[in-house]
Design a protein around this motif. Structure first.
Motif, short mmCIF file in Angstrom:
data_model
loop_
_atom_site.label_atom_id
_atom_site.label_comp_id
_atom_site.label_asym_id
_atom_site.label_seq_id
_atom_site.Cartn_x
_atom_site.Cartn_y
_atom_site.Cartn_z
N SER A 150 0.69 -1.16 -0.01
CA SER A 150 -0.05 0.05 0.05
C SER A 150 0.88 1.11 0.07
O SER A 150 0.64 2.39 -0.70
CB SER A 150 -0.91 0.01 1.38
OG SER A 150 -1.92 -0.92 1.16
N LEU A 151 1.97 1.20 0.77
CA LEU A 151 2.82 2.28 0.78
C LEU A 151 3.74 2.57 -0.53
O LEU A 151 3.64 3.65 -1.06
CB LEU A 151 3.86 2.21 2.02
CG LEU A 151 3.24 2.27 3.57
CD1 LEU A 151 4.26 1.70 4.23
CD2 LEU A 151 2.72 3.63 3.64
N LYS A 152 3.83 1.45 -1.10
CA LYS A 152 4.49 1.53 -2.46
C LYS A 152 3.38 2.25 -3.45
O LYS A 152 3.73 3.08 -4.14
CB LYS A 152 4.83 0.16 -3.06
CG LYS A 152 5.50 0.06 -4.31
CD LYS A 152 4.74 -0.18 -5.33
CE LYS A 152 3.81 -1.46 -5.55
NZ LYS A 152 2.91 -1.53 -6.75
N ASP A 153 2.28 1.75 -3.33
CA ASP A 153 1.19 2.23 -4.31
C ASP A 153 0.96 3.76 -4.18
O ASP A 153 0.87 4.92 -5.05
CB ASP A 153 -0.03 1.60 -4.08
CG ASP A 153 -0.04 0.23 -4.42
OD1 ASP A 153 0.67 -0.31 -5.29
OD2 ASP A 153 -0.88 -0.54 -4.17
N GLU A 154 0.98 4.15 -2.76
CA GLU A 154 1.00 5.69 -2.38
C GLU A 154 2.08 6.55 -3.17
O GLU A 154 1.88 7.53 -3.59
CB GLU A 154 0.99 5.87 -1.01
CG GLU A 154 -0.34 5.48 -0.41
CD GLU A 154 -0.44 5.59 1.06
OE1 GLU A 154 0.29 6.38 1.84
OE2 GLU A 154 -1.30 4.78 1.78
N GLU A 155 3.41 6.02 -2.94
CA GLU A 155 4.71 6.55 -3.43
C GLU A 155 4.74 6.48 -5.01
O GLU A 155 4.91 7.74 -5.82
CB GLU A 155 5.98 5.62 -3.02
CG GLU A 155 6.16 5.92 -1.44
CD GLU A 155 6.76 7.29 -1.28
OE1 GLU A 155 7.81 7.56 -1.66
OE2 GLU A 155 6.16 8.07 -0.57
N GLU A 192 1.89 6.75 -6.91
CA GLU A 192 0.91 7.53 -7.23
C GLU A 192 1.27 9.00 -7.01
O GLU A 192 0.89 9.77 -7.86
CB GLU A 192 -0.52 7.51 -6.39
CG GLU A 192 -1.73 8.14 -6.79
CD GLU A 192 -2.79 7.80 -5.95
OE1 GLU A 192 -3.68 8.76 -5.86
OE2 GLU A 192 -2.86 6.73 -5.39
N CYS A 193 2.10 9.21 -5.81
CA CYS A 193 2.54 10.53 -5.60
C CYS A 193 3.70 11.02 -6.93
O CYS A 193 3.33 12.07 -7.37
CB CYS A 193 3.26 10.58 -4.41
SG CYS A 193 4.13 11.89 -4.07
#
Length: 91
Positions: free
Chosen positions: A32-37, A39-40
Motif C-alpha cells: 500500500s505504501l508503494k502504491d502511495e509513493e 501515485e505521488c
C-alpha cells in the motif's frame, strides 16, 4: 518419531503459520505504501519527477516493490517447506 515430537512439530508449525500471516499483513502494508509513493510520483509534473525529490520517491517505490516481491517469494517457500514437513510427519 514419537507422539511427543510430532506434537512439538505441529505446535511449531502452527506458530510459524501465524508468523507467516503477520508477514503477509506487513507485506500488504508495504505494498500500500508503494502504491502511495508511485501515485505521488505519477501525479507530479514532469519537472518535479526529474528533481531529486521525484527521483527519491520513484526509487522508494521501486525498492518497496522489490521488497514485497522478495517477501512474497520467501513466504511461499517457507509455506511449502512447512507443508512438506507436515506430510512427512503424517506419513
Amino acid at each position: 518419531m514419537n507422539k511427543a515430537r510430532r506434537t512439538a512439530i505441529a505446535t511449531e508449525i502452527a506458530k510459524a503459520r501465524d508468523l507467516i500471516e503477520q508477514l503477509r499483513d506487513h507485506m500488504s502494508a508495504l505494498e500500500s505504501l508503494k502504491d502511495e509513493e508511485q501515485e505521488c510520483y505519477d501525479n507530479m509534473p514532469a519537472g518535479l519527477q526529474e528533481s531529486d525529490g521525484g527521483e527519491k520517491i520513484l526509487d522508494t517505490a521501486t525498492m518497496l516493490e522489490q521488497c514485497v516481491s522478495d517477501m512474497d517469494e520467501a513466504i511461499d517457500q517457507i509455506a511449502t517447506g512447512m507443508d512438506e514437513i507436515e506430510e512427512a510427519v503424517a506419513a
